[in-house]
Write an enzyme that holds these catalytic residues in place. Structure first.
Site, PDB file in Angstrom:
ATOM      1  N   THR A 113      27.082  39.628   6.889  1.00  0.00           N
ATOM      2  CA  THR A 113      25.844  38.855   7.046  1.00  0.00           C
ATOM      3  C   THR A 113      25.995  37.431   6.510  1.00  0.00           C
ATOM      4  OG1 THR A 113      24.883  40.950   6.254  1.00  0.00           O
ATOM      5  CG2 THR A 113      23.347  39.150   6.752  1.00  0.00           C
TER       6      THR A 113
ATOM      7  N   ARG B 278      33.576  39.490  -1.922  1.00  0.00           N
ATOM      8  CA  ARG B 278      34.462  40.384  -2.671  1.00  0.00           C
ATOM      9  C   ARG B 278      35.891  40.068  -2.253  1.00  0.00           C
ATOM     10  NH1 ARG B 278      36.483  45.853  -2.421  1.00  0.00           N
ATOM     11  NH2 ARG B 278      36.101  45.689  -0.187  1.00  0.00           N
ATOM     12  N   LYS B 279      36.337  40.604  -1.100  1.00  0.00           N
ATOM     13  CA  LYS B 279      37.700  40.311  -0.646  1.00  0.00           C
ATOM     14  C   LYS B 279      37.705  39.652   0.732  1.00  0.00           C
ATOM     15  CE  LYS B 279      39.939  44.187  -3.003  1.00  0.00           C
ATOM     16  NZ  LYS B 279      40.707  45.437  -2.787  1.00  0.00           N
TER      17      LYS B 279
ATOM     18  N   ARG C  68      30.679  46.053  11.945  1.00  0.00           N
ATOM     19  CA  ARG C  68      31.951  46.131  11.218  1.00  0.00           C
ATOM     20  C   ARG C  68      32.401  47.579  11.172  1.00  0.00           C
ATOM     21  NH1 ARG C  68      32.952  44.167   4.906  1.00  0.00           N
ATOM     22  NH2 ARG C  68      35.199  43.872   5.152  1.00  0.00           N
TER      23      ARG C  68
ATOM     24  N   LYS D 249      26.479  44.706   4.448  1.00  0.00           N
ATOM     25  CA  LYS D 249      27.912  44.562   4.141  1.00  0.00           C
ATOM     26  C   LYS D 249      28.801  44.482   5.382  1.00  0.00           C
ATOM     27  CE  LYS D 249      27.721  43.857   0.672  1.00  0.00           C
ATOM     28  NZ  LYS D 249      26.871  42.728   0.174  1.00  0.00           N
ATOM     29  N   SER D 250      28.210  43.990   6.463  1.00  0.00           N
ATOM     30  CA  SER D 250      29.002  43.828   7.691  1.00  0.00           C
ATOM     31  C   SER D 250      29.386  42.374   7.941  1.00  0.00           C
ATOM     32  CB  SER D 250      28.189  44.315   8.900  1.00  0.00           C
ATOM     33  OG  SER D 250      27.909  45.671   8.773  1.00  0.00           O
TER      34      SER D 250
ATOM     35  N   TRP E 219      28.565  35.577   6.072  1.00  0.00           N
ATOM     36  CA  TRP E 219      29.451  34.766   6.927  1.00  0.00           C
ATOM     37  C   TRP E 219      28.703  34.335   8.204  1.00  0.00           C
ATOM     38  CZ3 TRP E 219      34.136  37.092  10.019  1.00  0.00           C
ATOM     39  CH2 TRP E 219      34.954  36.061  10.476  1.00  0.00           C
TER      40      TRP E 219
ATOM     41  N   HIS F  41      18.048  43.278   8.261  1.00  0.00           N
ATOM     42  CA  HIS F  41      18.898  44.477   8.337  1.00  0.00           C
ATOM     43  C   HIS F  41      18.188  45.584   9.130  1.00  0.00           C
ATOM     44  CE1 HIS F  41      22.028  43.125   5.717  1.00  0.00           C
ATOM     45  NE2 HIS F  41      21.362  43.223   4.585  1.00  0.00           N
TER      46      HIS F  41
HETATM   47  P1  A3P Z   1      34.134  42.987   1.347  1.00  0.00           P
HETATM   48  O1  A3P Z   1      33.288  43.699   0.339  1.00  0.00           O
HETATM   49  O2  A3P Z   1      34.908  43.938   2.200  1.00  0.00           O
HETATM   50  O3  A3P Z   1      35.000  41.937   0.749  1.00  0.00           O
HETATM   51  P2  A3P Z   1      27.327  40.978   3.692  1.00  0.00           P
HETATM   52  O4  A3P Z   1      27.399  39.489   3.746  1.00  0.00           O
HETATM   53  O5  A3P Z   1      26.770  41.616   4.911  1.00  0.00           O
HETATM   54  O6  A3P Z   1      26.684  41.415   2.422  1.00  0.00           O
HETATM   55  O7  A3P Z   1      28.830  41.489   3.699  1.00  0.00           O
HETATM   56  C1  A3P Z   1      29.668  41.230   2.584  1.00  0.00           C
HETATM   57  C2  A3P Z   1      31.088  41.394   3.077  1.00  0.00           C
HETATM   58  O8  A3P Z   1      31.455  40.231   3.835  1.00  0.00           O
HETATM   59  C3  A3P Z   1      32.051  41.437   1.898  1.00  0.00           C
HETATM   60  O9  A3P Z   1      33.150  42.222   2.334  1.00  0.00           O
HETATM   61  C4  A3P Z   1      32.397  39.977   1.725  1.00  0.00           C
HETATM   62  O10 A3P Z   1      33.573  39.755   0.995  1.00  0.00           O
HETATM   63  C5  A3P Z   1      32.540  39.558   3.189  1.00  0.00           C
HETATM   64  N1  A3P Z   1      32.377  38.114   3.369  1.00  0.00           N
HETATM   65  C6  A3P Z   1      31.536  37.281   2.720  1.00  0.00           C
HETATM   66  N2  A3P Z   1      31.698  36.030   3.162  1.00  0.00           N
HETATM   67  C7  A3P Z   1      32.660  36.054   4.096  1.00  0.00           C
HETATM   68  C8  A3P Z   1      33.274  35.041   4.913  1.00  0.00           C
HETATM   69  N3  A3P Z   1      32.922  33.761   4.809  1.00  0.00           N
HETATM   70  N4  A3P Z   1      34.226  35.432   5.785  1.00  0.00           N
HETATM   71  C9  A3P Z   1      34.587  36.740   5.888  1.00  0.00           C
HETATM   72  N5  A3P Z   1      34.052  37.727   5.136  1.00  0.00           N
HETATM   73  C10 A3P Z   1      33.087  37.396   4.250  1.00  0.00           C
END
Ligand code: A3P
Length: 360
Positions: A89, A312-313, A168, A86-87, A91, A148
């Site tokens: 990945t 998510r956001k 993050r 959830k940092s 993106w 991870h």
């Molecule tokens: P939030 O839950 O704070 O919205 P991971 O990809 O490591 O699982 O992390 C998911 C987090 O990255 C989520 O954060 C998600 O919304 C955010 N995320 C996913 N795609 C993204 C993007 N293209 N740019 C920025 N943040 C993104």
């Protein structure tokens, strides 16, 4: 079992020889035995966590982790993306894939428009999850992989390739992790009541004690941070918040590190801006392939983790909507103590600094 993206199916020659089959069975059986010897200590839905070499591993991933430790042998040109869950990945996968393959695909016909970033760049944990050792060296060089796993759990040979680490703020990571876990556990149990998911305070307590998938969170970050100080040519350390502030400059650094820098012409033609746009939260999260809670036939997806769970956001500082000030201050204090003296800090996003700036 997670499916293998089509581009990676060549790593699993079929049919397997009897000799290969017997070897794989023996290898994975010995890893299963190791799992059964370690105590299961905590529950983090939908997994149980076991403590393996100072890291909290989902028990289902232990045989896979040991297989990676023993058999992952990247080539020097390969690129390994690493994150705490959830940092960002998803993106990072999209940005790295789009950058490396920018001369192959046009923007209008790009794989990222029809394939999830997770299928473009698979996790090592997925590739080693098929009770057979994948033949990764068959893949084109360079290939991008993701994991991870903390640096301490990867084989020494990992530093022969290049590692990109994305970290993050722990408060935002925790909130994102809890939201993801809660959604997944509700989906798996079929529960409709939020109280049947993963209790927020319980999750916070565990996370603060370092107990979370691939945790402790701080050890994970410090391992790669120290690696980036020792071997900056091998480990690029990036921060989600800084990338959100200035994605184009970070993409430039990423491309240089990956060995495929943008040319002056590409810079002039706005190629970096185009790729940043393609990989942005708004663009990716609105693509049908990444919505996925509903499948092609219009039915609700039965997959425990639908593609839209990864979007998510995508905001910096969303923790303010979930954590009390006391909780935020507690995580800040733990972070300060754990990172003390390392040169790594999250000082600009502490509860105290946010409160101070909102009073200005
Ligand atoms: P939030 O839950 O704070 O919205 P991971 O990809 O490591 O699982 O992390 C998911 C987090 O990255 C989520 O954060 C998600 O919304 C955010 N995320 C996913 N795609 C993204 C993007 N293209 N740019 C920025 N943040 C993104």
């Amino acid at each position: 079992m997670a499916s293998i993206p089509p581009a990676f199916s060549q790593c699993f020659p079929s049919p397997k020889t009897q000799e290969d089959n017997d070897r794989d069975e023996e290898i994975y059986k010995s890893y299963d035995n190791l799992t059964s010897q370690l105590p299961i200590l905590h529950h983090w839905p939908p997994f149980s966590l076991i403590h393996y070499q100072s890291c909290w591993i989902p028990n289902v991933l232990l045989p896979i982790t040991v297989a990676i430790q023993s058999y992952f042998n990247p080539r020097p040109a390969d690129i390994l993306l690493v994150t705490n869950p959830k940092s960002g990945t998803t993106w990072l996968k999209a940005l790295a894939f789009a950058t490396l393959h920018r001369h192959t695909y046009s923007l209008s016909n790009h794989p990222l428009l029809t394939t999830t970033p997770h299928d473009c760049v698979p996790f090592l944990e997925t590739l080693f999850n098929h009770r057979t050792i994948p033949h990764l060296n068959i893949l084109p060089s360079p290939t991008i992989f993701t994991t991870h796993l903390p640096l301490s759990l990867l084989p020494k040979s990992v530093l022969s390739c290049r590692i990109v680490y994305l970290c993050r703020d722990p408060k935002d990571t925790f909130v994102s992790l809890w939201s993801f876990t809660e959604r997944m556990s509700i989906s798996l149990s079929g529960a409709t009541n939020r109280n049947e998911g993963f209790e927020f305070n319980k999750a916070f307590q565990l996370f603060s004690q370092g107990i979370a998938p691939f945790g402790p969170f701080w050890d994970h970050e410090l391992g790669y941070w120290n690696g980036s100080l020792r071997r900056p040519e091998k480990v690029l350390f990036l921060r989600y918040e800084k990338m959100m502030e200035d994605p184009v400059n970070h993409l430039r650094r990423l491309a240089e590190f990956m060995g495929c820098p943008f040319s002056t012409e590409e810079e002039r033609d706005g190629v970096m801006e185009d790729l940043v746009g393609l990989c942005s939260f708004d663009k990716l999260s609105n693509l049908e392939v990444n919505k996925g809670a509903v499948n092609i036939d219009g039915e609700t997806s039965k997959a425990p983790v639908a593609p839209d769970y990864y979007f998510r956001k995508g905001k910096v500082g969303d923790w303010v909507n979930y954590l009390s000030i006391e909780m935020a201050e507690k995580l800040d204090a733990i972070t300060k103590e754990k990172l003390h003296g390392s040169g790594l800090s999250f000082e600009t996003s502490t509860a105290a600094s946010i409160c101070a700036s909102s009073q200005v």
